[in-house]
Design a protein around this motif. Structure first.
Motif, mmCIF file in Angstrom:
data_model
loop_
_atom_site.group_PDB
_atom_site.id
_atom_site.type_symbol
_atom_site.label_atom_id
_atom_site.label_comp_id
_atom_site.label_asym_id
_atom_site.label_seq_id
_atom_site.Cartn_x
_atom_site.Cartn_y
_atom_site.Cartn_z
ATOM 1 N N ARG A 1 0.978 -1.225 -0.034
ATOM 2 C CA ARG A 1 -0.108 0.125 -0.063
ATOM 3 C C ARG A 1 0.855 1.268 -0.021
ATOM 4 O O ARG A 1 1.939 1.318 0.564
ATOM 5 C CB ARG A 1 -0.881 0.026 1.269
ATOM 6 N N ASN B 1 -3.291 6.468 -0.750
ATOM 7 C CA ASN B 1 -4.037 5.133 -0.134
ATOM 8 C C ASN B 1 -5.490 5.246 -0.409
ATOM 9 O O ASN B 1 -5.926 4.107 -0.708
ATOM 10 C CB ASN B 1 -3.440 5.023 1.125
ATOM 11 N N SER B 2 -6.226 6.197 -0.397
ATOM 12 C CA SER B 2 -7.441 6.133 -0.281
ATOM 13 C C SER B 2 -7.911 5.982 -1.823
ATOM 14 O O SER B 2 -8.743 5.005 -2.077
ATOM 15 C CB SER B 2 -8.183 7.565 0.224
ATOM 16 N N ASP B 3 -7.255 6.419 -2.865
ATOM 17 C CA ASP B 3 -7.674 6.381 -4.318
ATOM 18 C C ASP B 3 -7.159 4.847 -4.386
ATOM 19 O O ASP B 3 -7.985 4.303 -5.356
ATOM 20 C CB ASP B 3 -6.748 7.554 -5.052
ATOM 21 N N TYR B 4 -6.134 4.484 -4.101
ATOM 22 C CA TYR B 4 -5.383 3.037 -4.247
ATOM 23 C C TYR B 4 -6.446 2.233 -3.750
ATOM 24 O O TYR B 4 -6.905 1.138 -4.336
ATOM 25 C CB TYR B 4 -4.167 2.983 -3.557
ATOM 26 N N GLN B 5 -7.032 2.236 -2.585
ATOM 27 C CA GLN B 5 -7.989 1.454 -1.798
ATOM 28 C C GLN B 5 -9.427 1.236 -2.965
ATOM 29 O O GLN B 5 -9.683 0.175 -2.997
ATOM 30 C CB GLN B 5 -8.320 1.952 -0.432
ATOM 31 N N GLN B 6 -9.753 2.368 -3.190
ATOM 32 C CA GLN B 6 -10.797 2.548 -4.136
ATOM 33 C C GLN B 6 -10.768 1.650 -5.331
ATOM 34 O O GLN B 6 -11.531 0.845 -5.671
ATOM 35 C CB GLN B 6 -11.205 3.944 -4.479
ATOM 36 N N TYR B 7 -9.543 1.710 -6.013
ATOM 37 C CA TYR B 7 -9.411 1.234 -7.435
ATOM 38 C C TYR B 7 -9.169 -0.337 -6.879
ATOM 39 O O TYR B 7 -9.590 -0.997 -7.731
ATOM 40 C CB TYR B 7 -7.844 1.954 -7.982
ATOM 41 N N THR C 1 -10.025 -2.195 -4.291
ATOM 42 C CA THR C 1 -10.913 -3.043 -3.703
ATOM 43 C C THR C 1 -12.255 -3.065 -4.343
ATOM 44 O O THR C 1 -13.251 -3.807 -4.408
ATOM 45 C CB THR C 1 -11.157 -2.746 -2.371
ATOM 46 N N LYS C 2 -12.638 -2.030 -5.133
ATOM 47 C CA LYS C 2 -13.897 -1.773 -5.959
ATOM 48 C C LYS C 2 -13.704 -1.874 -7.527
ATOM 49 O O LYS C 2 -14.384 -2.675 -8.106
ATOM 50 C CB LYS C 2 -14.513 -0.434 -5.697
ATOM 51 N N ILE C 3 -12.727 -1.184 -8.131
ATOM 52 C CA ILE C 3 -12.741 -1.082 -9.586
ATOM 53 C C ILE C 3 -12.128 -2.544 -10.201
ATOM 54 O O ILE C 3 -12.593 -3.141 -10.948
ATOM 55 C CB ILE C 3 -12.061 0.121 -10.094
#
Ligand SMILES: C[S@@+](CC[C@H](N)C(=O)[O-])C[C@H]1O[C@@H](n2cnc3c(N)ncnc32)[C@H](O)[C@@H]1O
Length: 215
Positions: free
Chosen positions: A170, A177-183, A185-187
């Motif tokens: 991470r 980190n928040s953009d990365y998490q979004q990508y 775990t979601k996209i």
């Protein structure tokens, strides 16, 4: 043996042990035909740059005639990149326990000195002290039995041999980190499922990174 590939199985697999080993082998065998495409799409082709950097760290120029191990080789992108390194005259053993991954990379290796070997990282069918260097790209977090795998790498390396690990982690910055998490775990799981046709393989990816970060 058919393994149910639902979310519960993925979670149990991420916990480790024999179940993880079987699950990982199964998902990579199933996604093998789409693996390269998905890698490049999901990473926006940055995976090639990461592999190049890791291979630079391996520094085959220290021993250009040596024998190198590409562990968890998959479709052998790392092996091919090593073989293409300027001045390299040595050979490469590409080891992976998911044979369909190796088979799907066969066209890339041509007549180069790359030998694909179906093998488990925990029990390498390779002679001790027989490699000038070893590398594992995006594979070590998938290995069920990290200590055993590291001890096998240590066993097969010659004295002074270098071992390079390329792996996800991470970002340090909270913003990234928040953009990365979004990508991640979601996209990524959605695109992965759509292109690979596999319901859980690309949900397992963020889970496995979370787990290896926590170790
Ligand atoms: C994400 S892929 C990486 C492939 C390749 N190194 C790359 O850079 O694209 C992870 C690979 O590790 C392999 N793998 C996982 N556990 C393994 C084990 N215990 N022994 C051998 N291969 C393993 C999988 O079969 C899969 O091909």
């Amino acid at each position: 043996m058919a393994i149910a590939t639902d979310d519960a199985t993925a979670t149990r697999a991420a916990a480790g042990g024999a179940e993880k080993r079987a699950y990982v082998r199964q998902i990579f065998s199933e996604i093998a035909p789409r693996y390269d495409l998905l890698n490049h799409v999901l990473s926006l082709n940055i995976d090639r740059i990461w592999r190049r950097k890791a291979i630079a760290d391996l520094d085959v120029g220290r021993n250009p005639d040596g024998r190198y191990l590409d562990l968890c080789a998959g479709t052998m992108d790392v092996s091919v990149a090593i073989a293409r390194t300027a001045g390299f005259r040595g050979s490469i053993v590409s080891a992976d326990f998911a044979e369909p991954m190796l088979r799907n990379g066969r066209d890339k290796i041509g007549a180069s000195r790359i030998a694909p070997v179906a093998a488990d990282a925990l029990e390498l069918p390779l002679a001790s002290e027989s490699f000038a260097g070893a590398i594992v790209a995006f594979g070590i977090r998938n290995v069920a039995g990290l200590d055993a795998a590291l001890s096998e790498v240590h066993r097969v390396l010659e004295y002074g041999g270098r071992f390079v690990i390329l792996e996800f982690s991470r970002p340090d910055s909270d913003l990234l980190n928040s953009d990365y998490q979004q990508y991640f775990t979601k996209i990524l799981p959605r695109i992965g499922a759509l292109v690979s046709g596999h319901p859980t393989a690309y949900s397992y990816l963020p889970e496995s990174v979370e787990l290896s970060d926590a170790r």
